[in-house]
Each structure stands twice: as C-alpha cells, then as structure tokens.
Design a protein around this motif. Structure first.
Motif, mmCIF file in Angstrom:
data_model
loop_
_atom_site.group_PDB
_atom_site.id
_atom_site.type_symbol
_atom_site.label_atom_id
_atom_site.label_comp_id
_atom_site.label_asym_id
_atom_site.label_seq_id
_atom_site.Cartn_x
_atom_site.Cartn_y
_atom_site.Cartn_z
ATOM 1 N N LYS A 26 1.065 -1.267 -0.137
ATOM 2 C CA LYS A 26 0.113 -0.102 -0.163
ATOM 3 C C LYS A 26 0.927 1.102 0.087
ATOM 4 O O LYS A 26 1.817 1.454 0.992
ATOM 5 C CB LYS A 26 -0.954 -0.165 1.082
ATOM 6 C CG LYS A 26 -1.879 -1.176 1.317
ATOM 7 C CD LYS A 26 -2.838 -0.978 2.418
ATOM 8 C CE LYS A 26 -2.445 -1.177 3.809
ATOM 9 N NZ LYS A 26 -3.498 -0.826 4.712
ATOM 10 N N PHE A 46 2.700 8.478 9.806
ATOM 11 C CA PHE A 46 1.423 7.790 9.153
ATOM 12 C C PHE A 46 1.421 6.371 8.509
ATOM 13 O O PHE A 46 0.591 5.680 8.739
ATOM 14 C CB PHE A 46 1.299 8.748 7.842
ATOM 15 C CG PHE A 46 0.229 8.387 6.720
ATOM 16 C CD1 PHE A 46 -1.170 8.687 6.920
ATOM 17 C CD2 PHE A 46 0.582 7.803 5.717
ATOM 18 C CE1 PHE A 46 -2.189 8.475 6.133
ATOM 19 C CE2 PHE A 46 -0.424 7.497 4.623
ATOM 20 C CZ PHE A 46 -1.879 7.621 4.891
ATOM 21 N N GLU A 49 0.845 4.101 11.371
ATOM 22 C CA GLU A 49 -0.618 3.831 11.831
ATOM 23 C C GLU A 49 -1.509 3.386 10.743
ATOM 24 O O GLU A 49 -2.522 2.485 10.916
ATOM 25 C CB GLU A 49 -1.148 5.406 12.070
ATOM 26 C CG GLU A 49 -0.395 6.036 13.482
ATOM 27 C CD GLU A 49 -0.946 7.425 13.688
ATOM 28 O OE1 GLU A 49 -2.114 7.728 13.020
ATOM 29 O OE2 GLU A 49 -0.453 8.002 14.494
ATOM 30 N N THR A 50 -0.930 3.477 9.355
ATOM 31 C CA THR A 50 -1.975 3.103 8.488
ATOM 32 C C THR A 50 -1.281 1.799 7.638
ATOM 33 O O THR A 50 -2.196 1.136 6.686
ATOM 34 C CB THR A 50 -2.297 4.031 7.422
ATOM 35 O OG1 THR A 50 -1.053 4.678 6.895
ATOM 36 C CG2 THR A 50 -2.845 5.147 8.187
ATOM 37 N N SER A 102 -14.682 15.949 2.042
ATOM 38 C CA SER A 102 -14.357 15.000 3.195
ATOM 39 C C SER A 102 -14.774 16.104 4.160
ATOM 40 O O SER A 102 -14.496 17.103 4.632
ATOM 41 C CB SER A 102 -12.903 15.136 3.302
ATOM 42 O OG SER A 102 -12.418 14.530 4.508
ATOM 43 N N GLU A 271 -7.610 6.622 -2.566
ATOM 44 C CA GLU A 271 -8.193 6.235 -0.934
ATOM 45 C C GLU A 271 -6.913 6.522 -0.085
ATOM 46 O O GLU A 271 -7.115 7.015 0.827
ATOM 47 C CB GLU A 271 -8.360 4.703 -0.932
ATOM 48 C CG GLU A 271 -8.935 4.393 0.447
ATOM 49 C CD GLU A 271 -9.393 2.829 0.627
ATOM 50 O OE1 GLU A 271 -9.516 2.450 1.780
ATOM 51 O OE2 GLU A 271 -9.564 2.205 -0.476
ATOM 52 N N ASN A 272 -5.883 6.048 -0.274
ATOM 53 C CA ASN A 272 -4.639 6.271 0.392
ATOM 54 C C ASN A 272 -4.394 7.736 0.478
ATOM 55 O O ASN A 272 -3.668 8.361 1.520
ATOM 56 C CB ASN A 272 -3.333 5.719 0.021
ATOM 57 C CG ASN A 272 -3.590 4.046 -0.017
ATOM 58 O OD1 ASN A 272 -4.262 3.692 0.952
ATOM 59 N ND2 ASN A 272 -2.971 3.102 -0.615
ATOM 60 N N ARG A 275 -6.580 9.444 2.721
ATOM 61 C CA ARG A 275 -5.992 9.192 4.266
ATOM 62 C C ARG A 275 -4.965 10.273 4.786
ATOM 63 O O ARG A 275 -4.976 10.688 5.689
ATOM 64 C CB ARG A 275 -5.716 7.733 4.297
ATOM 65 C CG ARG A 275 -7.010 6.684 4.018
ATOM 66 C CD ARG A 275 -6.362 5.250 4.194
ATOM 67 N NE ARG A 275 -6.295 5.245 5.707
ATOM 68 C CZ ARG A 275 -5.662 3.795 5.819
ATOM 69 N NH1 ARG A 275 -5.406 2.814 4.820
ATOM 70 N NH2 ARG A 275 -5.357 3.393 7.144
ATOM 71 N N GLU A 278 -6.160 13.876 5.078
ATOM 72 C CA GLU A 278 -6.920 13.907 6.494
ATOM 73 C C GLU A 278 -5.756 13.745 7.616
ATOM 74 O O GLU A 278 -6.167 14.568 8.621
ATOM 75 C CB GLU A 278 -8.039 12.850 6.441
ATOM 76 C CG GLU A 278 -9.225 12.981 5.608
ATOM 77 C CD GLU A 278 -10.266 11.990 5.586
ATOM 78 O OE1 GLU A 278 -11.397 12.272 5.374
ATOM 79 O OE2 GLU A 278 -10.161 10.900 6.163
ATOM 80 N N PHE A 279 -4.903 12.851 7.261
ATOM 81 C CA PHE A 279 -3.928 12.755 8.664
ATOM 82 C C PHE A 279 -3.223 14.103 8.749
ATOM 83 O O PHE A 279 -3.087 14.501 9.756
ATOM 84 C CB PHE A 279 -2.827 11.707 8.127
ATOM 85 C CG PHE A 279 -1.719 11.442 9.217
ATOM 86 C CD1 PHE A 279 -1.925 10.908 10.352
ATOM 87 C CD2 PHE A 279 -0.610 12.107 8.968
ATOM 88 C CE1 PHE A 279 -0.745 10.651 11.334
ATOM 89 C CE2 PHE A 279 0.478 11.837 9.733
ATOM 90 C CZ PHE A 279 0.523 11.094 10.969
ATOM 91 N N SER A 282 -5.185 16.733 10.852
ATOM 92 C CA SER A 282 -5.663 16.508 12.037
ATOM 93 C C SER A 282 -4.988 17.398 13.028
ATOM 94 O O SER A 282 -3.937 18.093 12.733
ATOM 95 C CB SER A 282 -4.947 15.034 12.166
ATOM 96 O OG SER A 282 -3.578 14.847 12.573
#
Length: 341
Positions: A26, A46, A49-50, A102, A271-272, A275, A278-279, A282
């Motif tokens: 990924k 990141f 965590e993912t 989002s 999708e990644n 992510r 959004e990370f 944060s």
C-alpha cells in the motif's frame, strides 16, 4: 531542516520510489515543495498507523507542477504539497487537482484556508510580516503595510524579488483589498524604498537588517521564528537586534498565507491519498508542524504550541486564501509595472 536535493537527482530517485507497487504493498506518492524533517516524521508516523508507505519527490512548486503536466494521465502523483496558496492555485489552474469532499477536512480546515470547491486544503498558516531594527524603528512605524511604501523608509527597505511566490501573494492580497491602481502605487513606493536590488531569501532580508543594510524587511513569520529558536546559533544574535512586527491591512489584521495540499487529478492511489490528506490536517499533525517548523495551525480551535505562542496574539486578516491566490497574474503585472525586479 532537510536540504532538498537538486530536482534532477530527486526525480531519478523518485521514479524508482514511485514505481508500481507490488499487489500487497500500500503506497501514496507525494510530490512536495516542503523539505523539512518535521514533515518526514509525520510521513513515518502515517505509515506506522496505516501501513501505507509514503513515497516522495521533492522540488520547487513550479518544477513539480511542470513535471505533473508533462506526465499527464500517467503521473504517479497522488498528492501535491506546496508552501503557498498561490502555488496551489497555479496547480489548480493547470488542471492538476481533483475536488475532494471530506467531512474531516472541512471540519478541520476553515473555509478561508481552503479552496471553495475542495481542490486544495491548508494545514498550516504563516504571516507575511516585517522584521525591523529595534534601535532605529518603532513598532508603530510598521504597524500597517501601507507604511512600507512611505518616504519614512526611503532607501531603508530590504525585500526579495518579485517572482517570490510569497510577495506575489501579498501583492495579490493588496489588489483584492485596494484594487490594482493603489496596489501599484504601493509597489512603486516599495521599489523607491529599496536599500538594494532584491536578492536572496527571507532569512537574507532579516540578516541584512541586523547588518545595517536596511532598517526594515518583509519576511514570512516562520523564518524569523526559526532563527530565534536557534536553528543556526549564528542567527540568534540577529533576532536579538531585529524584532518582528505584524502589520495590518486596512486595520483588519495581518496577511496570512498557508502551506497546503491537493489530490492529484490522476491519483492512482486515491483512497490512500485521502487518508494522508486527512492525517496531515488532523489536530495532532497541525500542532506538530507548528511546533517543529514555527508555523501556526490553520484550525482556530487549536492553541499555538509553546515554540510560537509568544507571537500568536496578532489579529489575522479574514481574507480567504483563494481570494488573493487567484490574483497572481495581476500581482505579477503590478510589480513589473512598478519596476520591482
């Protein structure tokens, strides 16, 4: 601070890094104009965590934009990161972003620091401010941008060139607030006040004030703050002599710019990419960037970390980043007409 490799070298390394992953791997491929260790730490977090590996290509924003345009639909880029709203606007105008909706992004990034259509989002703020010689200049002498063009500072101003994206965005904000005629008159005043032809970066302008070349200089806040916190020991005495003022635009606050990001139009790992976006917006990431790179969070709900807290009490102008970003061509024309090289 991590020093960027020459673009060609980075590009060669990046081609390998952004090659097609194995089916089980990924990844998210990032083209970034930011070159800070603080950002690398976030990418590593990141991934922890993912499980998503962050591949990156570094370069100047315009070079990365040109590369993405040349790559077209075959570009491996998933996310483009730039250090100015003007650069994000340029990428948007080149058709390099796809709109992203989002709830997380929209709740964390105020409307004034993102594109209205979701093409890009800010994740940190910086102010375009004035560094001044405290022995020669009073704070009230530089509490408004208009004063930088006044005869008071004839031959006493240092500033970088007109092709600096930071200056283009500042002049774009003046055009948005004042109109092109008054903005050009201001630019002519700035040119008349230059102590020397534009040269160097923002840190060079601050050092020139300390060296007595000029009394005032235009700079981004985080350059001064990083110098003040001791990134280079030789710069600490500079910031003891040189102080920072947060001028106001029409009494409404200091011009604010952003570092931000957008999802590439042809992102192969959408999708990644989302992510990662959004990370990086944060609360934890905004606070980390502010603390480690002397910037300010974009979210009004986040308190400035200790490293910048002493400078965080200024009033910020409410103008949206998209408003001055789209003024880039006009700003360039105004500065050229004024003789700002």
């Amino acid at each position: 601070m991590k020093i960027a490799l020459p673009l060609l070298t980075v590009a060669i390394l990046g081609l390998a890094a952004c090659s097609a992953p194995s089916p089980a791997e990924k990844v998210v491929n990032v083209y970034t104009a930011r070159h800070y260790d603080s950002d690398l730490a976030l990418y590593e977090q990141f991934t922890r965590e993912t499980g998503v590996k962050v591949n990156r290509i570094e370069g100047k924003a315009d070079e990365l934009i040109a590369r993405m345009r040349a790559e077209g639909a075959n570009s491996p880029a998933d996310v483009l990161i730039a250090a100015d709203a003007g650069a994000l606007w340029r990428a948007q105008q080149a058709g390099l972003f796809q709109p992203v909706k989002s709830a997380a992004l929209e709740s964390r990034v105020p409307a004034s620091f993102r594109d209205p259509d979701g093409a890009w989002y800010g994740f940190s703020r910086r102010a375009r401010v004035v560094a001044y010689d405290a022995a020669k200049v009073k704070p009230e002498d530089v509490d408004d941008y208009a004063e930088l063009a006044s005869p008071r500072f004839r031959g006493k101003l240092c500033v970088r060139s007109s092709d600096s994206i930071y200056n283009l965005s500042l002049v774009g904000a003046l055009i948005e607030a004042w109109g092109p005629q008054r903005a050009e008159a201001w630019a002519r005043g700035v040119v008349a006040n230059m102590a020397r032809p534009p040269e160097g970066g923002d840190r060079d302008q601050i050092r020139a004030v300390a060296a007595g070349v000029c009394e005032v200089a235009i700079t981004n806040s985080y350059y001064y703050l990083r110098m003040a916190t001791g990134e280079d020991a030789a710069d600490r005495p500079v910031t003891e002599k040189v102080k920072l003022a947060f001028p106001s635009l029409d009494g409404k606050g200091t011009h604010m710019n952003i570092a931000g990001l957008g999802m590439a139009q042809h992102a192969p790992n959408r999708e990644n990419a989302l992510r990662l976006m959004e990370f990086l917006t944060s609360a934890a990431a905004q606070t980390h960037i502010a603390a480690n790179n002397s910037e300010f969070p974009v979210s009004p709900d986040l308190e400035a970390p200790e490293s910048v807290k002493a400078y965080a009490g200024f009033a910020a102008h409410p103008m949206g980043a998209a408003a001055f970003a789209r003024r880039q061509p006009e700003a360039q024309a105004v500065m050229s007409a004024a003789g700002w090289r």
